[in-house]
Structures are given as C-alpha cells and as structure tokens.
Design an enzyme around this catalytic site. Structure first.
Site, PDB file in Angstrom:
ATOM      1  CG  ASP A 159     -13.158  27.908  81.826  1.00 28.09           C
ATOM      2  OD1 ASP A 159     -12.234  27.583  81.067  1.00 28.09           O
ATOM      3  OD2 ASP A 159     -13.931  28.852  81.568  1.00 28.09           O
ATOM      4  CG  HIS A 169      10.096  41.669  66.606  1.00 26.21           C
ATOM      5  ND1 HIS A 169       9.366  41.413  67.744  1.00 26.21           N
ATOM      6  CD2 HIS A 169      10.571  42.925  66.746  1.00 26.21           C
ATOM      7  CE1 HIS A 169       9.404  42.471  68.542  1.00 26.21           C
ATOM      8  NE2 HIS A 169      10.128  43.409  67.960  1.00 26.21           N
ATOM      9  CD  GLU A 187      12.810  49.606  68.258  1.00 28.54           C
ATOM     10  OE1 GLU A 187      13.210  50.634  67.679  1.00 28.54           O
ATOM     11  OE2 GLU A 187      11.662  49.165  68.142  1.00 28.54           O
TER      12      GLU A 187
END
Length: 476
Positions: free
Chosen positions: A78, A282, A357
């Site tokens: 929609d 983050h 990381e």
C-alpha cells in the site's frame, strides 16, 4: 529454478515518522493463497518509507529462503512510493532511500517479478498486522516470533547446544521466516540455534552492591534495566533517596554507595574511582539487513543505521552521561557511529586498530546458509571450538588477545574517566566475558543488538564489574 509462483505483500510503519518503526511481510502461494512465510521486525527509529522498503526486502528475501531462486513473484504494497520507484516509474529523490532500493533491486534480479501492484491499506491487512505486532512487542521489550506471537522468550523457549555469538545483523530476536527458518537473526550474520530464535538480554547485569575493598555501610539493591533514561536501577521512587542511579556516569562510581548510610550493613565504597568503558555497537549496514558475515569488510551505515547512531548520540549527550573520551574501531560502520556521538558531545574520535571485528576470511559476505552448504565441516568445528578460525580467518581466541591489549591500554591511559568504545559484536562480547571471568565459550551465550549499550567499570584496587548489558532503550 522454482516452479512455484509467489505473492509477496509487505508493509512498514513509523510511530512518529521518524519514530519507533517496524515492518511486516507475508509470502503466499499465488495459486491458493496459502501462507508460506512471515517476517516482521522492529527496526528502531526510522521513517515510514524506510520501514516500507525494509518490509519489501524482507518479503523478497523470504521468497529466496524458501528456495524461490528465479521464481515468478508478484509484489503488492500500500506504499505508492515504493511500488512506483521499484517499477521504475518514479525517480528516487530521497538519497537516504537509495541504498534500500539498491538492496531490493539486487534481490529482484534473482527473481522474476511480474508485477508491482499498489493496493489500498485495507487490502494489506496481513502485512500491516505483522508490522504492528513487531512494534507493539518491541515497545513492551518482547520479541516478535514467527506465527505472529509476541510472547517473551522463556528459558524453555531458548535453543540448546552451542548457538554462536551474533555478529552484525538487524536488531531482532525473531526468526525471519515462519516456515523456512535457518537460525538466529543476528547483527551482520546469523548463527544456528536448532531452529529457535535467539534470546536478547534486555535486563541490565548489575552488581547487587557497589564494588568494595572493605566492609562498610549502605546496601545497594540490584536492578534490571528500565524502559529508558539510561537507568539500570530497579529501585522504586520511594527509595531513590537511598541510592544513586546505577548508570549515573556524571558522578564517580563510588557514589553507588548509599548517600544515607546505615551502620553495619556490609559493603563499602571502592577506594578508587572507576574507569568506565561504555560499549556501543555500531548501527545497521547493508550486510546487517541481509544477515551476512561482516568482519573486515567495510560497508557503510544504512539510513536506518544512521538513525540508530543519532538515537545513541541523543541519549549519550544528555544527563546523566558525561563522556570524556571516544574510541572507535577503524572500520567505517563503527567510525561513523562514533563520529555521530562525538560530534554531539564535542569530542574527537580516537581510533584503535585492535577494536576491529573478527576477520571471517573466506566467509566474509556470505550468509550462514551459504557457509553451511560450502564449508559444513569447517563451520561445525568453528561453532564447537573458539580456537578454530574460519578459512583464512581469525579465531575468537585470537581476537581476545588483541581486544584484551586494547582494554589494558584504555584503562591505564584514561584512569578514572568514562570512555565510549564504539566497536562490533565480537570485541564487545569479549570485553564483557573477560570482565565476568567467563571462558571463551561464553561468547556463544550472548546476544547483542545493533546500536546497543553495555557498561563495565574497572577498579584499580578491585574487580571489573559489568553494570549493564545490551541496553537498547534509546532505540524505542
């Protein structure tokens, strides 16, 4: 190539625009309208259009997860804007939506979309309901679960066996597909959980007393995370006069000892002011949205990720917080998050390479399912043993060595101050488990959401104390 024809209905909404947002998507067999998969997620602070695009992406991803590569798909929404832009009839003028449109287009290229159809809202009730269920659940601190339930995850619902740490994915505790679940939904990657959703710890892990080196007076009660304001204290208003907020970073941690001391109640103040490491994960990246392993790859934040960074900055720039130093991983997603917060508090960003990381090697950019198919033996070994590295990658034990070195430098260099550390899932989990004197396997028992906050206090003459964990109240 799948022979099934699919119908995707998707929706998204924001209570405030921007405000707390969520999406929903349902995949049906186009012939008999049988529901094949559902997806829903609360995505923190975002706009209606961002949430609608995220719903579309979830619906298309669910088709592919059902084995629909190359399948015929009709999409109904929609949202006139999303439908017309994806059909190529409208230009994308909002640059913030462009990365989401690109993500959706990449999924479309793997399918055969036969129609982009706008439908009125009353004909999109299923997807609309899922989006609202996800937002309602998040507002109550609960997890949306496949099938439309919003019950909290009891201990009996939690997966057994070694489910791994969640690294860089959407902030969610639910499994994306109602019928084709692969495992945990996590920060930029999902790890398996015997088909069960991951459990996000909303409660603050706080000491039942202030850290102490000698018997003294004044008991401090333990608490759980409140709905907002940075407080992790479960103390009632009637008792506020007896203790300070457990997350009051504007005062030395010794202030956790009661202001009105009663003689002989047991615990005393630390003899030194704590060095506080406030740990911020983050915001969202494109790999987060696709639930792909994201280690040393360097994606930018998505529009939703930028909104998450802004929400963290608003929280951390207001009382009771008082940040003295901002330190970041060198990777773009962390640095951008750190810069947003640093700008709000008038500080520069210091970069520490050891806060990056994990290097996932050959698995970088792959989904868990792809890895399971291509490297089943290596994956099983990696999930069972923290000393095992992915092919050409880095083990969790190796990560711990450099993270521990970074911690020692920060605690020594900024003694007695509050340091905001902006990093990733593995480094943050490692700092938490080291503070708890937990073994490396403890990484498999934690979940961290995007843009979440955790807090550790370090005392020169005593232990490290974990005072909060996975706090995302600022995203609601």
């Amino acid at each position: 190539m799948s022979t099934t024809a699919y119908l995707v209905e998707a929706d998204g909404g924001s209570r405030g625009n921007p405000g707390p947002a969520g999406y929903g998507a349902v995949v049906m067999d186009a012939r008999d309208r049988q529901v094949l998969a559902e997806a829903a997620e609360a995505i923190g602070v975002a706009t209606n259009n961002v949430a609608e695009y995220r719903g579309l992406i979830a619906g298309l991803s669910s088709v592919l997860d059902l084995g629909g590569e190359g399948a015929t798909v009709e999409v109904r929404m929609d949202s006139k804007l999303v439908i017309e832009q994806m059909a190529g009839r409208w230009k994308i003028k909002n640059e913030g939506l462009r990365p989401l449109a690109i993500e959706a287009q990449a999924l479309v290229r793997r399918l055969r979309v036969t129609g982009w159809t706008w439908i009125p809202r009353e004909r999109n009730k299923h997807a609309d309901r899922l989006a609202n269920e996800a937002m309602d659940a998040a507002a109550k601190g609960l997890a949306w679960k496949a099938g439309g339930t919003t019950a909290g995850l009891a201990a009996s619902d939690r997966p057994t066996g070694p489910y791994a740490p969640t690294l860089d994915t959407p902030p969610s505790d639910r499994v994306s597909q109602g019928t084709a679940s692969q495992g945990l939904v996590s920060p930029d990657v999902a790890y398996p959980s015997a088909g069960a959703p991951g459990v996000s710890s909303r409660a603050a892990t706080s000491p039942s007393t202030a850290p102490s080196s000698a018997p003294s007076t004044g008991a401090v009660s333990s608490g759980t995370a409140s709905g907002g304001g940075g407080s992790a204290s479960g103390v009632s208003d009637a008792r506020r006069g007896e203790q300070t907020d457990l997350l009051d970073l504007s005062a030395p941690s010794a202030s956790l000892v009661t202001a009105q001391q009663t003689k002989g109640t047991g615990w005393g103040p630390a003899t030194r002011v704590a060095t506080s490491l406030l740990l911020l994960r983050h915001g969202e990246t494109p790999l987060s949205a696709e639930r792909r392993f994201s280690g040393l790859g360097d994606p930018e934040l998505t529009p939703n990720g930028l909104a998450q960074a802004d929400a963290a900055a608003r929280r951390l720039s207001a009382p009771p917080y008082r940040i003295d130093v901002v330190v970041s991983s060198p990777l773009k997603r962390a640095r951008r998050t750190a810069q947003t917060v640093a700008g709000s508090v008038g500080l520069d960003v210091e970069v520490d390479e050891d806060l990056r990381e994990t290097d996932f090697g050959a698995w970088e950019g792959h989904t868990f399912t792809e890895i399971q198919r291509r490297w089943p033996t290596e994956l099983a070994a990696w999930l069972a043993d923290p000393t095992v590295a992915p092919p050409q990658g880095e083990s969790f034990v190796e990560v711990a060595r450099r993270v521990e070195a970074a911690r020692d430098r920060l605690v020594e260099r900024y003694e007695g101050r509050t340091v905001l550390v902006v990093s990733h899932v593995t480094p943050i989990k490692t700092l938490l488990r080291l503070a708890l004197l937990a073994p490396p396997e403890a990484l498999y028992r934690m979940h961290l959401d995007l843009a979440c906050l955790s807090l550790i206090d370090f005392y020169a003459d005593g232990p490290a104390v974990v005072k909060s964990f996975n706090d995302i109240s600022h995203l609601r």
